[in-house]
Design a protein around this motif. Structure first.
Motif, PDB file in Angstrom:
ATOM      1  N   ALA A 263      -2.432  16.376   6.855  1.00 45.38           N
ATOM      2  CA  ALA A 263      -1.405  15.278   6.501  1.00 45.38           C
ATOM      3  C   ALA A 263      -0.571  14.909   7.674  1.00 45.38           C
ATOM      4  CB  ALA A 263      -0.469  15.954   5.574  1.00 45.38           C
ATOM      5  N   ALA A 264      -0.156  15.847   8.737  1.00 41.22           N
ATOM      6  CA  ALA A 264       0.462  15.494   9.691  1.00 41.22           C
ATOM      7  C   ALA A 264      -0.386  14.446  10.756  1.00 41.22           C
ATOM      8  CB  ALA A 264       0.982  16.577  10.683  1.00 41.22           C
ATOM      9  N   GLU A 265      -1.607  14.983  10.987  1.00 42.27           N
ATOM     10  CA  GLU A 265      -2.497  14.066  11.879  1.00 42.27           C
ATOM     11  C   GLU A 265      -2.942  12.504  11.019  1.00 42.27           C
ATOM     12  OE1 GLU A 265      -4.318  12.992  15.007  1.00 42.27           O
ATOM     13  OE2 GLU A 265      -3.202  14.605  14.872  1.00 42.27           O
ATOM     14  N   ALA A 266      -3.089  12.779   9.893  1.00 45.97           N
ATOM     15  CA  ALA A 266      -3.304  11.475   9.178  1.00 45.97           C
ATOM     16  C   ALA A 266      -1.937  10.437   9.413  1.00 45.97           C
ATOM     17  CB  ALA A 266      -3.538  11.429   7.629  1.00 45.97           C
ATOM     18  N   VAL A 267      -0.729  10.970   9.327  1.00 46.00           N
ATOM     19  CA  VAL A 267       0.393  10.277   9.506  1.00 46.00           C
ATOM     20  C   VAL A 267       0.517   9.702  10.837  1.00 46.00           C
ATOM     21  CG1 VAL A 267       2.981  10.237   9.347  1.00 46.00           C
ATOM     22  CG2 VAL A 267       1.576  11.297   7.467  1.00 46.00           C
ATOM     23  N   ARG A 268       0.181  10.659  11.860  1.00 45.41           N
ATOM     24  CA  ARG A 268       0.130  10.341  13.325  1.00 45.41           C
ATOM     25  C   ARG A 268      -0.570   9.243  13.563  1.00 45.41           C
ATOM     26  NH1 ARG A 268       2.106  13.876  16.274  1.00 45.41           N
ATOM     27  NH2 ARG A 268       1.185  15.574  15.159  1.00 45.41           N
TER      28      ARG A 268
ATOM     29  N   PRO B  92       0.855  -1.305   0.184  1.00 46.20           N
ATOM     30  CA  PRO B  92       0.036   0.003   0.001  1.00 46.20           C
ATOM     31  C   PRO B  92       0.961   1.271   0.045  1.00 46.20           C
ATOM     32  CG  PRO B  92      -0.548  -1.481   1.841  1.00 46.20           C
ATOM     33  CD  PRO B  92       0.802  -2.022   1.049  1.00 46.20           C
ATOM     34  N   LYS B  93       0.344   2.307  -0.621  1.00 41.20           N
ATOM     35  CA  LYS B  93       0.960   3.566  -0.642  1.00 41.20           C
ATOM     36  C   LYS B  93       0.058   4.711  -0.325  1.00 41.20           C
ATOM     37  CE  LYS B  93       3.433   1.523  -4.132  1.00 41.20           C
ATOM     38  NZ  LYS B  93       2.700   0.203  -4.349  1.00 41.20           N
ATOM     39  N   TYR B  94       0.479   5.458   0.767  1.00 43.52           N
ATOM     40  CA  TYR B  94      -0.322   6.745   1.319  1.00 43.52           C
ATOM     41  C   TYR B  94       0.237   7.810   0.693  1.00 43.52           C
ATOM     42  CZ  TYR B  94      -1.792   3.000   4.404  1.00 43.52           C
ATOM     43  OH  TYR B  94      -2.570   2.039   4.994  1.00 43.52           O
ATOM     44  N   VAL B  95      -0.564   8.828   0.142  1.00 46.42           N
ATOM     45  CA  VAL B  95      -0.033   9.953  -0.632  1.00 46.42           C
ATOM     46  C   VAL B  95      -0.580  11.249   0.007  1.00 46.42           C
ATOM     47  CG1 VAL B  95       0.081  10.995  -2.675  1.00 46.42           C
ATOM     48  CG2 VAL B  95      -0.038   8.598  -2.861  1.00 46.42           C
ATOM     49  N   ALA B  96       0.350  12.096   0.245  1.00 43.75           N
ATOM     50  CA  ALA B  96       0.037  13.462   0.748  1.00 43.75           C
ATOM     51  C   ALA B  96       0.078  14.452  -0.223  1.00 43.75           C
ATOM     52  CB  ALA B  96       1.102  14.023   1.709  1.00 43.75           C
ATOM     53  N   SER B  97      -1.260  14.890  -0.538  1.00 41.20           N
ATOM     54  CA  SER B  97      -1.703  15.873  -1.689  1.00 41.20           C
ATOM     55  C   SER B  97      -2.610  16.854  -1.400  1.00 41.20           C
ATOM     56  CB  SER B  97      -1.687  15.225  -3.076  1.00 41.20           C
ATOM     57  OG  SER B  97      -2.133  16.003  -4.135  1.00 41.20           O
ATOM     58  N   ARG B  98      -2.422  18.171  -1.931  1.00 40.15           N
ATOM     59  CA  ARG B  98      -3.398  19.005  -1.550  1.00 40.15           C
ATOM     60  C   ARG B  98      -4.397  19.144  -2.985  1.00 40.15           C
ATOM     61  NH1 ARG B  98       0.837  22.202   0.335  1.00 40.15           N
ATOM     62  NH2 ARG B  98       1.011  22.095   2.638  1.00 40.15           N
ATOM     63  N   THR B  99      -3.805  18.557  -3.973  1.00 35.30           N
ATOM     64  CA  THR B  99      -4.421  18.547  -5.458  1.00 35.30           C
ATOM     65  C   THR B  99      -4.762  17.503  -6.008  1.00 35.30           C
ATOM     66  OG1 THR B  99      -2.029  18.511  -6.463  1.00 35.30           O
ATOM     67  CG2 THR B  99      -2.922  20.734  -5.766  1.00 35.30           C
ATOM     68  N   LEU B 100      -4.439  16.220  -5.825  1.00 36.03           N
ATOM     69  CA  LEU B 100      -4.785  14.756  -6.337  1.00 36.03           C
ATOM     70  C   LEU B 100      -6.322  14.615  -5.795  1.00 36.03           C
ATOM     71  CD1 LEU B 100      -1.797  12.664  -6.218  1.00 36.03           C
ATOM     72  CD2 LEU B 100      -2.514  13.708  -8.437  1.00 36.03           C
ATOM     73  N   THR B 101      -6.955  14.136  -6.688  1.00 34.06           N
ATOM     74  CA  THR B 101      -8.171  13.614  -6.273  1.00 34.06           C
ATOM     75  C   THR B 101      -8.389  12.264  -6.402  1.00 34.06           C
ATOM     76  OG1 THR B 101      -9.039  14.133  -8.458  1.00 34.06           O
ATOM     77  CG2 THR B 101      -9.251  15.831  -6.955  1.00 34.06           C
ATOM     78  N   GLU B 102      -7.648  11.652  -7.241  1.00 31.53           N
ATOM     79  CA  GLU B 102      -7.488  10.263  -7.255  1.00 31.53           C
ATOM     80  C   GLU B 102      -6.326   9.433  -7.443  1.00 31.53           C
ATOM     81  OE1 GLU B 102      -8.370   9.311 -11.961  1.00 31.53           O
ATOM     82  OE2 GLU B 102     -10.136  10.169 -11.012  1.00 31.53           O
ATOM     83  N   THR B 103      -6.206   8.267  -7.198  1.00 30.89           N
ATOM     84  CA  THR B 103      -4.720   7.571  -7.385  1.00 30.89           C
ATOM     85  C   THR B 103      -4.839   6.158  -8.075  1.00 30.89           C
ATOM     86  OG1 THR B 103      -5.070   6.679  -4.994  1.00 30.89           O
ATOM     87  CG2 THR B 103      -3.901   8.764  -5.105  1.00 30.89           C
TER      88      THR B 103
ATOM     89  N   ASN C  67      -2.045   1.246  -6.164  1.00 28.49           N
ATOM     90  CA  ASN C  67      -2.626   0.510  -5.004  1.00 28.49           C
ATOM     91  C   ASN C  67      -2.122   1.619  -3.901  1.00 28.49           C
ATOM     92  OD1 ASN C  67      -3.148  -1.243  -3.007  1.00 28.49           O
ATOM     93  ND2 ASN C  67      -1.215  -2.185  -2.762  1.00 28.49           N
ATOM     94  N   ALA C  68      -2.575   2.874  -4.404  1.00 29.61           N
ATOM     95  CA  ALA C  68      -2.223   4.296  -3.283  1.00 29.61           C
ATOM     96  C   ALA C  68      -3.481   4.820  -2.881  1.00 29.61           C
ATOM     97  CB  ALA C  68      -1.587   5.318  -4.102  1.00 29.61           C
ATOM     98  N   LYS C  69      -3.523   5.431  -1.594  1.00 30.28           N
ATOM     99  CA  LYS C  69      -4.637   6.091  -1.118  1.00 30.28           C
ATOM    100  C   LYS C  69      -4.236   7.436  -0.421  1.00 30.28           C
ATOM    101  CE  LYS C  69      -7.751   5.477   2.650  1.00 30.28           C
ATOM    102  NZ  LYS C  69      -7.954   4.603   3.845  1.00 30.28           N
ATOM    103  N   LEU C  70      -4.982   8.425  -0.967  1.00 29.61           N
ATOM    104  CA  LEU C  70      -4.761   9.757  -0.651  1.00 29.61           C
ATOM    105  C   LEU C  70      -4.956   9.837   1.069  1.00 29.61           C
ATOM    106  CD1 LEU C  70      -6.594  11.919  -3.111  1.00 29.61           C
ATOM    107  CD2 LEU C  70      -4.174  11.711  -2.961  1.00 29.61           C
ATOM    108  N   LEU C  71      -4.061  10.583   1.741  1.00 29.67           N
ATOM    109  CA  LEU C  71      -4.290  10.801   3.208  1.00 29.67           C
ATOM    110  C   LEU C  71      -5.317  11.871   3.075  1.00 29.67           C
ATOM    111  CD1 LEU C  71      -0.468  11.310   4.511  1.00 29.67           C
ATOM    112  CD2 LEU C  71      -2.086   9.259   4.711  1.00 29.67           C
ATOM    113  N   GLU C  72      -6.315  11.533   4.147  1.00 31.20           N
ATOM    114  CA  GLU C  72      -7.410  12.476   4.376  1.00 31.20           C
ATOM    115  C   GLU C  72      -7.232  13.531   5.479  1.00 31.20           C
ATOM    116  OE1 GLU C  72     -11.029  10.346   4.748  1.00 31.20           O
ATOM    117  OE2 GLU C  72     -10.598   9.240   2.876  1.00 31.20           O
ATOM    118  N   GLY C  73      -7.598  14.933   5.187  1.00 28.89           N
ATOM    119  CA  GLY C  73      -7.734  15.957   6.241  1.00 28.89           C
ATOM    120  C   GLY C  73      -6.209  16.373   6.558  1.00 28.89           C
TER     121      GLY C  73
END
Length: 179
Positions: free
Chosen positions: A97-102, A75-86, A89-95
């Protein structure tokens, strides 16, 4: 709790720009062995948008060796303010980014491995979320963006956990933030 490891290629003069142009002449068995070892406990990749886009394009076209197959499957987790889809095997971090990583770090499972250094790395450093840095220092000088050049975080001391030297001249410093 999972560990977050950042692995970054950097030139002697601190450039992190376009490592695909200056690092390949140094890729050898030492490089491959270290990369494989770094992946042993890794369960997922954490990437900023730019790294994700370049990696997805390059890596998704490869297969047939244990490193590449694991790299593509995890799995891949992606931090982005502009992407809407991946894809890949990737998923956008929601909300935030720092809190999502935590939250990712609090989950059970293997390590999170982050490649690439940019504004997302600044955020992770600011929030003290990286547990280990693996700075691969290549014996080359190159123009481009400098490692942590835009940092406004004052002084951040790191503890040396180990150093690995390759025959090619690459030196990897394994460091951790000091408490």
């Amino acid at each position: 709790m999972r560990k977050l490891i950042e692995s970054t290629f950097v030139t002697l003069n601190g450039s992190i720009d376009n490592p695909q142009h200056w690092s390949p002449p140094y890729w050898d068995d030492d490089h491959s062995g270290y990369s494989l070892k770094l992946m042993e406990n890794t369960e997922a990749l954490l990437l900023g948008r730019a790294t994700y886009e370049s990696f997805a394009e390059a890596w998704s076209q490869r297969s047939g060796d244990p490193y590449t197959d694991k790299f593509n499957a995890m799995p891949k987790y992606v931090a982005s303010r502009t992407l809407t889809e991946t894809k890949w095997n990737a998923k956008l971090l929601e909300g935030d980014a720092a809190e999502a990583v935590r939250k990712l770090k609090e989950e059970d499972g293997g390590d999170l491995l982050k490649f690439g250094t940019g504004s997302f790395s600044q955020t992770l450093l600011e929030h003290k979320l990286v547990d280990e840095y693996h700075f691969w220092i290549f014996p080359v000088l190159a123009d481009g963006e400098q490692l942590f050049a835009e940092s406004k975080l004052g002084i951040n001391h790191l503890e040396l956990l180990g150093t690995t030297t390759f025959k090619s001249g690459i030196v990897v410093h394994k460091l951790a933030p000091k408490a």
